[in-house]
Design an enzyme around this catalytic site. Sequence first.
Site, PDB file in Angstrom:
ATOM      1  N   ASP A 473       0.862  -1.177   0.000  1.00 48.68           N
ATOM      2  CA  ASP A 473       0.000   0.000   0.000  1.00 48.68           C
ATOM      3  C   ASP A 473       0.903   1.233   0.000  1.00 48.68           C
ATOM      4  O   ASP A 473       2.103   1.139   0.290  1.00 48.68           O
ATOM      5  CB  ASP A 473      -0.887  -0.031   1.246  1.00 48.68           C
ATOM      6  CG  ASP A 473      -1.787   1.189   1.351  1.00 48.68           C
ATOM      7  OD1 ASP A 473      -2.379   1.565   0.327  1.00 48.68           O
ATOM      8  OD2 ASP A 473      -1.868   1.757   2.453  1.00 48.68           O
ATOM      9  N   ASP A 672      -1.306  -0.784   6.063  1.00 48.26           N
ATOM     10  CA  ASP A 672      -1.491  -0.284   7.431  1.00 48.26           C
ATOM     11  C   ASP A 672      -2.899   0.157   7.737  1.00 48.26           C
ATOM     12  O   ASP A 672      -3.201   0.527   8.862  1.00 48.26           O
ATOM     13  CB  ASP A 672      -0.550   0.907   7.683  1.00 48.26           C
ATOM     14  CG  ASP A 672      -1.072   2.189   7.057  1.00 48.26           C
ATOM     15  OD1 ASP A 672      -1.616   2.123   5.937  1.00 48.26           O
ATOM     16  OD2 ASP A 672      -0.947   3.248   7.696  1.00 48.26           O
ATOM     17  N   ASP A 676      -6.950  -2.156   3.913  1.00 52.70           N
ATOM     18  CA  ASP A 676      -6.051  -3.231   3.523  1.00 52.70           C
ATOM     19  C   ASP A 676      -6.412  -4.559   4.172  1.00 52.70           C
ATOM     20  O   ASP A 676      -5.859  -5.597   3.804  1.00 52.70           O
ATOM     21  CB  ASP A 676      -4.601  -2.875   3.903  1.00 52.70           C
ATOM     22  CG  ASP A 676      -4.125  -1.595   3.246  1.00 52.70           C
ATOM     23  OD1 ASP A 676      -4.389  -1.419   2.042  1.00 52.70           O
ATOM     24  OD2 ASP A 676      -3.491  -0.775   3.930  1.00 52.70           O
TER      25      ASP A 676
END
Length: 786
Positions: A473, A672, A676
């Site tokens: 990410d 994080d 996700d």
Amino acid sequence: MNPSDAKPQHACCHAPAQAEGDVAADTGLRDPVCGMRVAPDSPHQAMHAGQDYRFCSAGCRTKFVADPARYLAPKADGPEPAAPPGTQYTCPMHPEIVNAGPGTCPLCGMALEPMMPSLDDGENPELTDFRRRFYWTLPLSLAVLVLAMFGHRFGALPAAARTWLELVLSAPVVLWAGWPFFERWAQSIANRNGNMWTLIGSGVGAAFGYSVVATLAPDLFPDSFREHGRVGVYFEAAAIIVSLTLLGQLLELKARASTSAAIKALLGLAPKTARRLREDGSEEDIPLAHVHVGDRLRVRPGEKVPVDGEVLDGRSRVDESMLTGEAMPVEKMPGEKIVGATINGNGSLVMRADKVGSDTVLAQIVQLVAQAQRSRAPLQRLADKASFWFVLVVLAIALATFVVWGVFGPDPSWTYAVVNAVAVLIIACPCALGLATPMSIMVATGRAAQAGVLFRDAEAIERLRSIDTLIVDKTGTLTQGKPAFREVVATAGATADEVLRLAASLDQGSEHPLAEALVAEARRRGLALEAAIDFESSTGIGVRGRVGTQQLALGNTALMQEIGVDVAALSEPAERLRRDGASAMFLAADGRALGLIAVADPIKESAPDAIAALKAAGLRIVMATGDGKTTAAAVAKQLRIDEVYGEVRPQDKLDLVARLKAAGCRVAMAGDGINDAPALAAADVGIAMGTGTDVAMSSAQVTLVKGDLRGILRARQISQATVANMRQNLGFAFAYNALGVPVAAGLLYPLFGLLLSPMIAALAMSLSSVSVVANALRLRSTQAGQ
């Protein structure tokens, strides 16, 4: 007193209720809390919204006054959002096993757990039960062990008395603390599915049963099996095996409990109530479960959006980071979609509920995480098959030993048959096999923690070494996740510090993240800020106000066009900064452009080195982010990441993981944010940043405490060393059984006249466990590059 003369007691408040005939049929008065009919002259009453309510007792009145909406709101027809099914239980290792209630898995004996946990769930009852059994009987196991090892040195204690004392001390351990293991042993036999419980039950049962016979009828045994004045007994082996197995189960159950933390955290994101607008314009707070499609709801500043829907009135900025991972709040105005559990900013919104219950985005994310967590690789099934055949082989050898010695052995042949069969079962008791991987995992996880890496389970350690593709990410993983000052550009006749000072002075009263970045930079430079007057925020385009004698405007191109300020001279640097992933804001004073200020989410200092090192290690790096494609491309260019996906939602990330896995890739996902979580749970290995959300860390199998991607390299190195260590331990354990079982069966007797006493078998079993532990402890010296 005749029971028929007693008046019924009110269950909720234990106060006397009115008898059926005491209330006039035409009054229609009912207690809104418990639903019982109430007399018109009841002393328990309360006013709410201009209406008088009567209660059967003071207890019901107190409950009503504390939360009227709970008892007055109509019952919902639809399901609660993300509500757990509550009746479906499954095995974490065999998800194909689904049961309507709690129980144990018929394949592996593991306790079933809810497919969808609830926020109201307490501690796992099995964990509570095993903890009680372990701590209550541990002193007894230790006492038996001391007696067995050193009892012969206690001259004042006769051998027979020592044997009976060991029986008394070990019986509660084996028969009470170990009873769940015997139940699973019986289940494995009944289902014809050999597993670890088959060996544990057989080994403990054989050791304890043999010892009981030796205690009750010692004359049945030849003199060769006497030591220190008594026939050797193995109560300590049975008791210690039970205690060690209970300890292992406690550790396992605690680890398994953490897998539901992600779903509970997601369920906790949803607000408990919503503010509904009635037809007459009044408002009421109702439980979230009572919201229906089409209801008009008010979302006040700072509140969570209750359900998915569309904005009808008002403007505000909404923090959607839980969904997109993007730190910047999103402007919402009439006609735009809004998602439940996101956080409203400073404005007030009126919305229409379009999706409620299990149809909301949050509920769907919960389902995605739950499904991903229940899916498992076939690794455990392969281990179960190996264990199944091992169990069958050991049981067959023990049976063959019993028959051969009983039929063909020397007198007393059947005594030899019993003793040697017991020796086979004891020496084959899976202590070494059971400790082979857990000890490696325990030592490795401690060593990894020192290197800033937290593994959630053994499967993550085993899988990480073979990962070849890493999805990362952007926000909070590659970048810091918080906007920071990038650059200031001044036009002719102005200075950079003056542009920043004026912009920060104007923006210091704003709570927008961009404004915070400007003010922080101005203060870092020691610039003197002035108070702004006539401050006005133009939603979505910028702010205006007066600082000193100057009328200022700070915002995007749309604001400059609105007030007629020409920013053509700043268009080239603005476009350059945008291509670099920054947000550009223009500053105008008294109708003239003074300059522009760029704010961006900076890349972590460790990210370039980490990406380079991961690529050098042979990993394929893929970026997937909810940010815009331009910003994503700019960050990827700086980090030299060639494969980039922008504007992706949680489902898109999950689909990306599925596509890569279907193509044969071994995928790790690093992120994080809450957005996700589904992909983290679905990847072969989910890696969360320790600086991120609790949901991400709960969904992932690996957490990098410092949020530094270089920790993945350290984790891989530890993973490789740990798997090698586990293989050594398993190899030794199988080799030990391959050598020990034939000797215990009496294979050496025809050649050398040697038999393996069950006592020696128990000692060998203990030494095998010690050797496995000693080998696992070598992992403490594993070097993990920083």
